[in-house]
Design an enzyme around this catalytic site. Sequence first.
Site, PDB file in Angstrom:
ATOM      1  N   ARG A   1      -2.561   8.531   1.070  1.00  0.00           N
ATOM      2  CA  ARG A   1      -1.721   7.590   1.816  1.00  0.00           C
ATOM      3  C   ARG A   1      -0.340   8.178   2.098  1.00  0.00           C
ATOM      4  O   ARG A   1       0.329   7.775   3.055  1.00  0.00           O
ATOM      5  CB  ARG A   1      -1.605   6.265   1.035  1.00  0.00           C
ATOM      6  CG  ARG A   1      -0.934   5.111   1.816  1.00  0.00           C
ATOM      7  CD  ARG A   1      -1.158   3.788   1.097  1.00  0.00           C
ATOM      8  NE  ARG A   1      -0.595   2.629   1.793  1.00  0.00           N
ATOM      9  CZ  ARG A   1       0.548   2.035   1.475  1.00  0.00           C
ATOM     10  NH1 ARG A   1       1.265   2.475   0.461  1.00  0.00           N
ATOM     11  NH2 ARG A   1       0.980   0.987   2.141  1.00  0.00           N
TER      12      ARG A   1
ATOM     13  N   ILE B   1       3.137   0.022   7.489  1.00  0.00           N
ATOM     14  CA  ILE B   1       1.791   0.378   7.015  1.00  0.00           C
ATOM     15  C   ILE B   1       1.390  -0.760   6.087  1.00  0.00           C
ATOM     16  O   ILE B   1       2.181  -1.204   5.253  1.00  0.00           O
ATOM     17  CB  ILE B   1       1.793   1.751   6.305  1.00  0.00           C
ATOM     18  CG1 ILE B   1       0.393   2.142   5.802  1.00  0.00           C
ATOM     19  CG2 ILE B   1       2.775   1.822   5.147  1.00  0.00           C
ATOM     20  CD1 ILE B   1       0.315   3.603   5.278  1.00  0.00           C
ATOM     21  N   SER B   2       0.167  -1.271   6.250  1.00  0.00           N
ATOM     22  CA  SER B   2      -0.261  -2.424   5.462  1.00  0.00           C
ATOM     23  C   SER B   2      -0.305  -2.091   3.975  1.00  0.00           C
ATOM     24  O   SER B   2      -0.523  -0.951   3.582  1.00  0.00           O
ATOM     25  CB  SER B   2      -1.642  -2.898   5.907  1.00  0.00           C
ATOM     26  OG  SER B   2      -1.660  -3.163   7.281  1.00  0.00           O
ATOM     27  N   GLN B   3      -0.128  -3.130   3.174  1.00  0.00           N
ATOM     28  CA  GLN B   3      -0.215  -3.011   1.712  1.00  0.00           C
ATOM     29  C   GLN B   3      -1.644  -2.555   1.336  1.00  0.00           C
ATOM     30  O   GLN B   3      -2.625  -3.063   1.893  1.00  0.00           O
ATOM     31  CB  GLN B   3       0.066  -4.400   1.158  1.00  0.00           C
ATOM     32  CG  GLN B   3       0.024  -4.531  -0.322  1.00  0.00           C
ATOM     33  CD  GLN B   3      -0.024  -5.999  -0.739  1.00  0.00           C
ATOM     34  OE1 GLN B   3       0.026  -6.899   0.096  1.00  0.00           O
ATOM     35  NE2 GLN B   3      -0.145  -6.221  -2.020  1.00  0.00           N
ATOM     36  N   PRO B   4      -1.785  -1.613   0.404  1.00  0.00           N
ATOM     37  CA  PRO B   4      -3.129  -1.148   0.031  1.00  0.00           C
ATOM     38  C   PRO B   4      -4.096  -2.277  -0.343  1.00  0.00           C
ATOM     39  O   PRO B   4      -5.254  -2.252   0.059  1.00  0.00           O
ATOM     40  CB  PRO B   4      -2.869  -0.219  -1.164  1.00  0.00           C
ATOM     41  CG  PRO B   4      -1.501   0.314  -0.912  1.00  0.00           C
ATOM     42  CD  PRO B   4      -0.743  -0.814  -0.272  1.00  0.00           C
TER      43      PRO B   4
END
Length: 220
Positions: free
Chosen positions: A42, A68-71
Amino acid sequence: MSVELRGIGMTSQRTRDRLVVRLREAGIQDERVLEVMRDTPRHIFVDEALASRAYEDTSLPIGFSQTISQPYIVAHMTEVLLKDFTPSRVLEVGTGSGYQTAVLAQLVPEVYTVERIAGLQEQARQRLARQLRLSNIRYKHSDGNWGWKQYAPYDGILVTAAPEEVPEELFNQLAEGGRLVIPSGPNGQQQLRVYTRDGESMKESVLGTVSFVPLLTGES
Ligand code: SAH
């Protein structure tokens, strides 16, 4: 593998393993999804200055006022999309950094991804093609409210920005039995929803409150 992809210190495999432990604790169970997230670097999807935070379970800025979206959210949406089913052709709306795209491309045969900000999509393309060598992805710079008609219908559609109401065209481009995973609703009251096509009707289920950047209209 290059040092850049393998990572060191806060971007090392050990740090990634800890993220996977946290995702499991948060309720992610699909081993395929967990394995892909363990293997996907990431840190190459964020600015170098933020690389040391890439394996925290948070969203991070990627420029152009986007994140960037949260994992956890990436894992959750992917798990929902793939539950008891392997779609062969998936449309993603909102390429952004390309991280969710990378996860999908390692789990399904064909990924089609649409992004309205040209600069973001170009960066994502370079990372995915040149650095990660993922070759089962097609890119389109356009407004994802219109889906991507050329390759429709899709067995899976995953949207990573939230419209107030689900665009009709996304329903139209969903194959029989196909699944659409999408956050929607007014700012501050978004819900993650899953729709499954059954003939002319759509079965809906609501998974809970989420917080996404808005799905805008037009290109930029
Ligand atoms: N999955 C991405 C999420 C990025 S945020 C990641 O993890 O990096 C959502 C993305 O949706 C942004 O890049 C934004 O530019 C894009 N977006 C917003 N409205 C859009 C639209 N109408 N069509 C296509 N992309 C859109």
